[in-house]
Design a protein around this motif. Structure first.
Motif, PDB file in Angstrom:
ATOM      1  N   GLU A  66       0.821  -1.209   0.000  1.00 24.83           N
ATOM      2  CA  GLU A  66       0.000   0.000   0.000  1.00 24.83           C
ATOM      3  C   GLU A  66       0.858   1.265   0.000  1.00 24.83           C
ATOM      4  OE1 GLU A  66      -4.161   1.306   2.093  1.00 24.83           O
ATOM      5  OE2 GLU A  66      -2.803   0.011   3.225  1.00 24.83           O
ATOM      6  N   ARG A  67       2.002   1.218   0.657  1.00 27.74           N
ATOM      7  CA  ARG A  67       2.916   2.365   0.660  1.00 27.74           C
ATOM      8  C   ARG A  67       3.629   2.531  -0.675  1.00 27.74           C
ATOM      9  NH1 ARG A  67       6.990   2.005   5.119  1.00 27.74           N
ATOM     10  NH2 ARG A  67       7.624   4.002   4.257  1.00 27.74           N
ATOM     11  N   VAL A  68       4.015   1.424  -1.298  1.00 29.03           N
ATOM     12  CA  VAL A  68       4.776   1.448  -2.557  1.00 29.03           C
ATOM     13  C   VAL A  68       3.893   1.814  -3.750  1.00 29.03           C
ATOM     14  CG1 VAL A  68       5.982  -0.062  -4.209  1.00 29.03           C
ATOM     15  CG2 VAL A  68       6.529  -0.187  -1.768  1.00 29.03           C
ATOM     16  N   LEU A  69       2.671   1.318  -3.759  1.00 31.66           N
ATOM     17  CA  LEU A  69       1.805   1.381  -4.936  1.00 31.66           C
ATOM     18  C   LEU A  69       1.584   2.778  -5.511  1.00 31.66           C
ATOM     19  CD1 LEU A  69       0.155  -0.309  -6.919  1.00 31.66           C
ATOM     20  CD2 LEU A  69      -1.743  -0.207  -5.299  1.00 31.66           C
ATOM     21  N   PRO A  70       1.239   3.806  -4.733  1.00 30.11           N
ATOM     22  CA  PRO A  70       0.971   5.116  -5.352  1.00 30.11           C
ATOM     23  C   PRO A  70       2.171   5.680  -6.109  1.00 30.11           C
ATOM     24  CG  PRO A  70       0.122   5.070  -3.115  1.00 30.11           C
ATOM     25  CD  PRO A  70       0.937   3.816  -3.295  1.00 30.11           C
ATOM     26  N   ARG A  71       3.367   5.577  -5.536  1.00 27.19           N
ATOM     27  CA  ARG A  71       4.553   6.108  -6.219  1.00 27.19           C
ATOM     28  C   ARG A  71       4.879   5.278  -7.452  1.00 27.19           C
ATOM     29  NH1 ARG A  71       6.813   9.876  -8.507  1.00 27.19           N
ATOM     30  NH2 ARG A  71       9.067  10.031  -8.381  1.00 27.19           N
ATOM     31  N   LEU A  72       4.718   3.985  -7.358  1.00 32.68           N
ATOM     32  CA  LEU A  72       4.957   3.111  -8.504  1.00 32.68           C
ATOM     33  C   LEU A  72       3.996   3.460  -9.645  1.00 32.68           C
ATOM     34  CD1 LEU A  72       6.447   0.659  -9.705  1.00 32.68           C
ATOM     35  CD2 LEU A  72       4.725  -0.775  -8.619  1.00 32.68           C
ATOM     36  N   ILE A  73       2.732   3.641  -9.324  1.00 29.26           N
ATOM     37  CA  ILE A  73       1.741   4.014 -10.344  1.00 29.26           C
ATOM     38  C   ILE A  73       2.118   5.340 -10.990  1.00 29.26           C
ATOM     39  CG2 ILE A  73      -0.645   4.796 -10.668  1.00 29.26           C
ATOM     40  CD1 ILE A  73      -1.462   2.653  -8.595  1.00 29.26           C
ATOM     41  N   GLU A  74       2.529   6.299 -10.187  1.00 32.59           N
ATOM     42  CA  GLU A  74       2.896   7.621 -10.704  1.00 32.59           C
ATOM     43  C   GLU A  74       4.058   7.540 -11.692  1.00 32.59           C
ATOM     44  OE1 GLU A  74       3.941  12.016  -8.876  1.00 32.59           O
ATOM     45  OE2 GLU A  74       4.165  10.259  -7.595  1.00 32.59           O
ATOM     46  N   ILE A  75       5.083   6.790 -11.331  1.00 29.04           N
ATOM     47  CA  ILE A  75       6.258   6.673 -12.206  1.00 29.04           C
ATOM     48  C   ILE A  75       5.906   5.933 -13.483  1.00 29.04           C
ATOM     49  CG2 ILE A  75       8.528   5.574 -12.437  1.00 29.04           C
ATOM     50  CD1 ILE A  75       8.965   6.281  -9.449  1.00 29.04           C
ATOM     51  N   VAL A  76       5.209   4.811 -13.372  1.00 29.64           N
ATOM     52  CA  VAL A  76       4.869   4.020 -14.560  1.00 29.64           C
ATOM     53  C   VAL A  76       3.911   4.792 -15.463  1.00 29.64           C
ATOM     54  CG1 VAL A  76       3.774   1.883 -15.358  1.00 29.64           C
ATOM     55  CG2 VAL A  76       5.411   1.825 -13.464  1.00 29.64           C
ATOM     56  N   ALA A  77       3.021   5.592 -14.897  1.00 30.36           N
ATOM     57  CA  ALA A  77       2.130   6.429 -15.714  1.00 30.36           C
ATOM     58  C   ALA A  77       2.948   7.423 -16.533  1.00 30.36           C
ATOM     59  CB  ALA A  77       1.125   7.156 -14.833  1.00 30.36           C
ATOM     60  N   GLY A  78       4.008   7.961 -15.944  1.00 27.46           N
ATOM     61  CA  GLY A  78       4.892   8.862 -16.683  1.00 27.46           C
ATOM     62  C   GLY A  78       5.572   8.156 -17.839  1.00 27.46           C
ATOM     63  N   TRP A  79       5.972   6.913 -17.606  1.00 28.67           N
ATOM     64  CA  TRP A  79       6.591   6.139 -18.679  1.00 28.67           C
ATOM     65  C   TRP A  79       5.573   5.888 -19.788  1.00 28.67           C
ATOM     66  CZ3 TRP A  79       8.963   1.866 -15.098  1.00 28.67           C
ATOM     67  CH2 TRP A  79      10.080   2.383 -14.436  1.00 28.67           C
ATOM     68  N   ALA A  80       4.344   5.570 -19.410  1.00 32.75           N
ATOM     69  CA  ALA A  80       3.297   5.287 -20.395  1.00 32.75           C
ATOM     70  C   ALA A  80       2.975   6.532 -21.225  1.00 32.75           C
ATOM     71  CB  ALA A  80       2.041   4.767 -19.705  1.00 32.75           C
ATOM     72  N   ASP A  81       3.177   7.706 -20.632  1.00 34.15           N
ATOM     73  CA  ASP A  81       2.926   8.956 -21.345  1.00 34.15           C
ATOM     74  C   ASP A  81       4.103   9.370 -22.218  1.00 34.15           C
ATOM     75  OD1 ASP A  81       0.405   9.207 -20.271  1.00 34.15           O
ATOM     76  OD2 ASP A  81       1.054  10.478 -18.615  1.00 34.15           O
ATOM     77  N   GLY A  82       5.122   8.551 -22.270  1.00 34.48           N
ATOM     78  CA  GLY A  82       6.250   8.818 -23.145  1.00 34.48           C
ATOM     79  C   GLY A  82       7.490   9.315 -22.444  1.00 34.48           C
ATOM     80  N   ASP A  83       7.459   9.455 -21.131  1.00 33.22           N
ATOM     81  CA  ASP A  83       8.617   9.909 -20.369  1.00 33.22           C
ATOM     82  C   ASP A  83       9.458   8.699 -19.976  1.00 33.22           C
ATOM     83  OD1 ASP A  83      10.419  11.375 -18.892  1.00 33.22           O
ATOM     84  OD2 ASP A  83       9.117  11.546 -17.142  1.00 33.22           O
ATOM     85  N   LEU A  84       9.959   7.996 -20.981  1.00 32.90           N
ATOM     86  CA  LEU A  84      10.681   6.744 -20.736  1.00 32.90           C
ATOM     87  C   LEU A  84      12.162   7.008 -20.494  1.00 32.90           C
ATOM     88  CD1 LEU A  84       9.028   4.584 -23.505  1.00 32.90           C
ATOM     89  CD2 LEU A  84       8.557   4.518 -21.075  1.00 32.90           C
TER      90      LEU A  84
END
Length: 126
Positions: A77-95
């Motif tokens: 639960e602690r890890v998930l929000p930051r992980l989602i935020e980073i992976v969403a950035g990658w999905a938006d092209g910030d790879l």
């Protein structure tokens, strides 16, 4: 042979995240870089900086053996929000680096953690 991450004691038997060891290593390096953590200076990665000095919730994931153990539901639960935020950035092209190579695996790992949080079970590393 590789690494599999899955919810422990869950009814969601079909939810898992499978990685090669080199792929998971690259994923952790990319996560660390996206979160401003230099793994090269951290204990276990060649440096001597203790993990207790890291305030990011991703430290729980980054300082974990690849092939054994668990993260508790509370840790997920602690890890998930930051992980989602980073992976969403990658999905938006910030790879960063070769993040595109493991974007789908990262999404499957997020799905595993979501099950763990929802069902209050640990994620198992094996």
């Amino acid at each position: 042979m590789g690494l599999t991450l899955y919810p422990g004691s869950s009814d969601a038997d079909d939810v898992e995240s499978s990685w090669s060891y080199s792929g998971f290593d690259a994923f952790r390096h990319a996560l660390a870089a996206a979160d401003g953590i230099d793994l090269q200076v951290m204990q276990g990665f060649g440096g001597d900086r203790p993990w207790s000095s890291v305030t990011s919730p991703l430290g729980l994931l980054l300082d974990h053996p690849d092939d054994r153990g668990q993260l508790s539901a509370a840790e997920c639960e602690r890890v998930l929000p930051r992980l989602i935020e980073i992976v969403a950035g990658w999905a938006d092209g910030d790879l960063g680096h070769s993040a595109e190579d493991f974007l789908e695996e990262a999404k499957s790992f997020i799905a595993v953690l979501e099950v763990c949080v929802r069902e209050r079970v640990p994620v198992v590393f094996s």
